[in-house]
Every structure is written in structure tokens, then in C-alpha cells.
Enzyme design. Structure first.
Site, PDB file in Angstrom:
ATOM      1  N   SER A   1      -7.471   0.356  10.028  1.00 56.20           N
ATOM      2  CA  SER A   1      -7.821  -0.979   9.548  1.00 56.20           C
ATOM      3  C   SER A   1      -9.269  -1.248   9.915  1.00 56.20           C
ATOM      4  O   SER A   1      -9.782  -0.693  10.897  1.00 56.20           O
ATOM      5  CB  SER A   1      -6.920  -2.041  10.190  1.00 56.20           C
ATOM      6  OG  SER A   1      -7.403  -3.346   9.923  1.00 56.20           O
TER       7      SER A   1
ATOM      8  N   ILE B   1      -6.677  -6.408   1.307  1.00 57.58           N
ATOM      9  CA  ILE B   1      -6.055  -5.846   0.120  1.00 57.58           C
ATOM     10  C   ILE B   1      -4.996  -6.841  -0.367  1.00 57.58           C
ATOM     11  O   ILE B   1      -4.181  -7.335   0.421  1.00 57.58           O
ATOM     12  CB  ILE B   1      -5.394  -4.483   0.422  1.00 57.58           C
ATOM     13  CG1 ILE B   1      -6.438  -3.501   0.985  1.00 57.58           C
ATOM     14  CG2 ILE B   1      -4.730  -3.934  -0.829  1.00 57.58           C
ATOM     15  CD1 ILE B   1      -7.557  -3.140   0.029  1.00 57.58           C
ATOM     16  N   LEU B   2      -5.001  -7.117  -1.657  1.00 60.82           N
ATOM     17  CA  LEU B   2      -4.075  -8.116  -2.210  1.00 60.82           C
ATOM     18  C   LEU B   2      -2.687  -7.522  -2.418  1.00 60.82           C
ATOM     19  O   LEU B   2      -2.209  -7.369  -3.537  1.00 60.82           O
ATOM     20  CB  LEU B   2      -4.634  -8.680  -3.507  1.00 60.82           C
ATOM     21  CG  LEU B   2      -5.925  -9.500  -3.368  1.00 60.82           C
ATOM     22  CD1 LEU B   2      -6.355 -10.048  -4.712  1.00 60.82           C
ATOM     23  CD2 LEU B   2      -5.756 -10.633  -2.350  1.00 60.82           C
TER      24      LEU B   2
ATOM     25  N   ILE C   1       0.821  -1.204   0.000  1.00 60.84           N
ATOM     26  CA  ILE C   1       0.000   0.000   0.000  1.00 60.84           C
ATOM     27  C   ILE C   1       0.858   1.258   0.000  1.00 60.84           C
ATOM     28  O   ILE C   1       0.576   2.222  -0.721  1.00 60.84           O
ATOM     29  CB  ILE C   1      -0.945  -0.019   1.220  1.00 60.84           C
ATOM     30  CG1 ILE C   1      -2.041  -1.076   1.021  1.00 60.84           C
ATOM     31  CG2 ILE C   1      -1.563   1.356   1.459  1.00 60.84           C
ATOM     32  CD1 ILE C   1      -2.877  -1.338   2.253  1.00 60.84           C
TER      33      ILE C   1
ATOM     34  N   TYR D   1      -3.638  -5.909  17.664  1.00 60.19           N
ATOM     35  CA  TYR D   1      -3.696  -5.212  16.380  1.00 60.19           C
ATOM     36  C   TYR D   1      -4.999  -4.414  16.272  1.00 60.19           C
ATOM     37  O   TYR D   1      -4.991  -3.237  15.909  1.00 60.19           O
ATOM     38  CB  TYR D   1      -3.585  -6.217  15.239  1.00 60.19           C
ATOM     39  CG  TYR D   1      -3.629  -5.573  13.869  1.00 60.19           C
ATOM     40  CD1 TYR D   1      -2.494  -4.962  13.333  1.00 60.19           C
ATOM     41  CD2 TYR D   1      -4.795  -5.579  13.099  1.00 60.19           C
ATOM     42  CE1 TYR D   1      -2.525  -4.374  12.074  1.00 60.19           C
ATOM     43  CE2 TYR D   1      -4.830  -4.998  11.845  1.00 60.19           C
ATOM     44  CZ  TYR D   1      -3.700  -4.392  11.340  1.00 60.19           C
ATOM     45  OH  TYR D   1      -3.743  -3.795  10.093  1.00 60.19           O
TER      46      TYR D   1
ATOM     47  N   LYS E   1      -5.362  -0.296  16.060  1.00 59.54           N
ATOM     48  CA  LYS E   1      -5.962   0.398  14.928  1.00 59.54           C
ATOM     49  C   LYS E   1      -7.179   1.226  15.350  1.00 59.54           C
ATOM     50  O   LYS E   1      -7.461   2.278  14.758  1.00 59.54           O
ATOM     51  CB  LYS E   1      -6.337  -0.604  13.838  1.00 59.54           C
ATOM     52  CG  LYS E   1      -5.117  -1.230  13.164  1.00 59.54           C
ATOM     53  CD  LYS E   1      -4.205  -0.161  12.547  1.00 59.54           C
ATOM     54  CE  LYS E   1      -3.044  -0.751  11.793  1.00 59.54           C
ATOM     55  NZ  LYS E   1      -2.205   0.279  11.131  1.00 59.54           N
TER      56      LYS E   1
ATOM     57  N   ASN F   1       1.958   5.133   7.486  1.00 57.54           N
ATOM     58  CA  ASN F   1       1.458   3.882   6.933  1.00 57.54           C
ATOM     59  C   ASN F   1       2.019   2.640   7.616  1.00 57.54           C
ATOM     60  O   ASN F   1       1.479   1.555   7.449  1.00 57.54           O
ATOM     61  CB  ASN F   1       1.788   3.832   5.428  1.00 57.54           C
ATOM     62  CG  ASN F   1       1.407   2.519   4.804  1.00 57.54           C
ATOM     63  OD1 ASN F   1       0.260   2.107   4.837  1.00 57.54           O
ATOM     64  ND2 ASN F   1       2.385   1.826   4.229  1.00 57.54           N
TER      65      ASN F   1
END
Length: 268
Positions: free
Chosen positions: A145, A191-192, A18, A158, A162, A90
Site C-alpha cells: 500500500s 482504488i475505487l 482488487i 496498517y 504494509k 492480497n
């Protein structure tokens, strides 16, 4: 083209996925970009890729768990290009082996994720904001996220980290809006990225497909385009928001796919 002409952006965790997609798109829109990553060789390669395409970019080392390293990345950006208009926080970590349920999680992992996923956002903003004020304003974008909005059987730290990013985004927006500094976040679903493609078997991807509203998965560019929008003046009246980019995975009653299957069986 030119949506970010004249702007200078610092992207943390920009060597791949990303972050890399966002850096490339920002550069295409006219921004000078500094790509900061623990993988310094990857950051330099990404910057070279942008330069070959006619953009202006520099790759540097960043340890997002070290406050001094974050400060140095901001200072480098200003010394290299004279200012900083955009900060894209990020960097984010997750560990499926240690970040488990509340009873069984590794507490050291909790501390590590809070330090990297939340404190790095705080410190990046802390060090960039004075420079942004001098530049007449700026845009801070944070990677949140969907784990900050929906719970899971594991990844407790996590998800909590987030959720903290989502709320910290609002605080930054509130405290520095009068200085013409906007702060928003992006909350990706699946997301791939290269990491996702390498670590997810087709059966898991099929599960996500079952519950997506859209008939396809997200790509890094889907987040990158959202980041460019938030970094550009096109979003000048948007602040304190978290945009959920998740293919409609979380918008519906979770039983709908199963109820559709049930309906098919009863009709046959």
C-alpha cells in the site's frame, strides 16, 4: 490472451475488489485460478463467474489469520490442479475506528493487523515456495500500500504492516531467486473498489482528486493488470520490487495544488 497459459494461481482475498479483478484477468489470460476468501460464498460466486466466461476456477474458504487455513489453501490448489505457479497474497485489513495514532490506537488491533497483513504473506509464501520449486519456479505477488511509504494521522498499524510487506517482499526475492522464484509487490493508492465507493463521500474523493497527477481515480482493473504482468513471464527479470499504482498522488511537492490556487488568486 494466453499470457498466463498453463499456469496455476492462488489468489487470497479474491472474492471482491482488487482480488476479484485480478482473478478474472488471470483466468482470461489462461491461468487456472483458486479464489480463497473468508467470504466463501463470494469466492464460489466469483469462480462461477469465471467459469461462465470460459475460464477455470475454484472458490474456497480462507481465514488469513489462521496459519492452518493458509496451508490448506495452498495444499488444495496443488491437489486440485497439480501445481502452483503464482501466489497472490492480497488479503489485508484496516480499521479506522481502532487503528489510530500511536498513543491512542487499540493494541489488540495492532496485533490483529500484523497477523493478517504481514504473517499471512509470510505463511502463504512459506507453504507455496516448496511447491513452486518443484514446478521449476514461480511468481509471488503481495499487496502492499502507499501507506507503507507515506505516513498519516491515523492507521499507524496498517501503515507499519504494509511497510513490512514491502521489505518482506525483498527478502523473499533475495532468498529464493536462485530457485527461479520471483517476488514483487503492488502498492495501490486510492482504488475505487466497491468498499471505497460505499464508504467514501464525494467530498473525500474530491480531496484525492486535488492531489492526483492524473485527472481520474484508479479502478480495480488498474491493479489487476499490474498483477497479471508480474505473474506472467513478461516480468521474468523483475523481482524484489514494489510497483506504486497510485495515479501520481504521491510524486509531487504536496503544496503544488495549493500554490496553483494561490497563483490564480494573485493573477485575478
Amino acid at each position: 490472451m494466453g499470457r498466463m497459459e498453463g499456469k496455476v494461481a492462488l489468489i487470497t482475498g479474491g472474492a471482491s475488489g482488487i482480488g476479484l479483478s485480478s482473478a478474472i484477468l488471470m483466468a482470461k489470460e489462461g491461468s487456472k485460478v483458486v479464489i480463497a476468501d473468508f467470504n466463501v460464498e463470494g469466492a464460489k460466486e466469483a469462480a462461477e463467474k469465471i467459469r461462465v466466461q470460459g475460464g477455470e476456477a475454484t472458490g474456497i474458504f480462507l481465514d488469513a489469520g489462521d496459519g492452518k487455513s493458509i496451508e490448506e489453501a495452498v495444499d488444495f490448489t496443488v491437489s486440485q490442479y497439480g501445481k502452483i505457479n503464482v501466489l497472490y497474497n492480497n488479503v489485508g485489513l484496516t480499521n479506522l475506528r481502532k487503528d489510530l495514532d500511536v498513543v491512542n490506537m487499540d493494541l489488540e488491533e495492532w496485533d490483529r493487523l500484523m497477523n493478517v497483513n504481514v504473517k499471512s504473506v509470510l505463511l502463504g509464501s512459506r507453504y507455496a515456495i516448496p511447491h513452486m520449486i518443484k514446478a521449476g519456479g514461480g511468481s509471488i505477488i503481495n499487496t502492499a500500500s502507499m501507506a507503507g511509504f507515506a505516513s498519516d494521522s491515523i492507521r499507524s498499524a496498517y501503515g507499519a504492516s504494509k511497510a513490512a510487506v514491502v521489505n518482506l517482499t525483498k527478502y523473499i526475492a533475495t532468498q529464493y531467486g536462485k530457485d527461479k522464484i520471483r517476488c514483487n509487490a503492488v502498492a495501490p493508492g486510492l482504488i475505487l473498489t466497491p468498499a471505497a465507493k460505499n464508504n467514501m463521500v464525494p467530498e473525500v474523493l474530491d480531496v484525492f482528486s486535488k492531489y492526483n497527477a492524473l485527472p481520474y481515480h484508479g479502478e480495480p482493473e488498474d491493479i489487476g493488470y499490474t498483477v497479471v504482468f508480474l505473474a506472467s513471464d513478461e516480468s521474468k527479470f523483475i523481482t524484489g520490487q514494489t510497483i506504486q499504482v497510485e495515479g501520481g498522488h504521491y510524486i509531487a511537492n504536496p503544496s503544488i495544488p495549493d500554490m496553483k490556487e494561490f497563483a490564480k488568486k494573485t493573477q485575478s
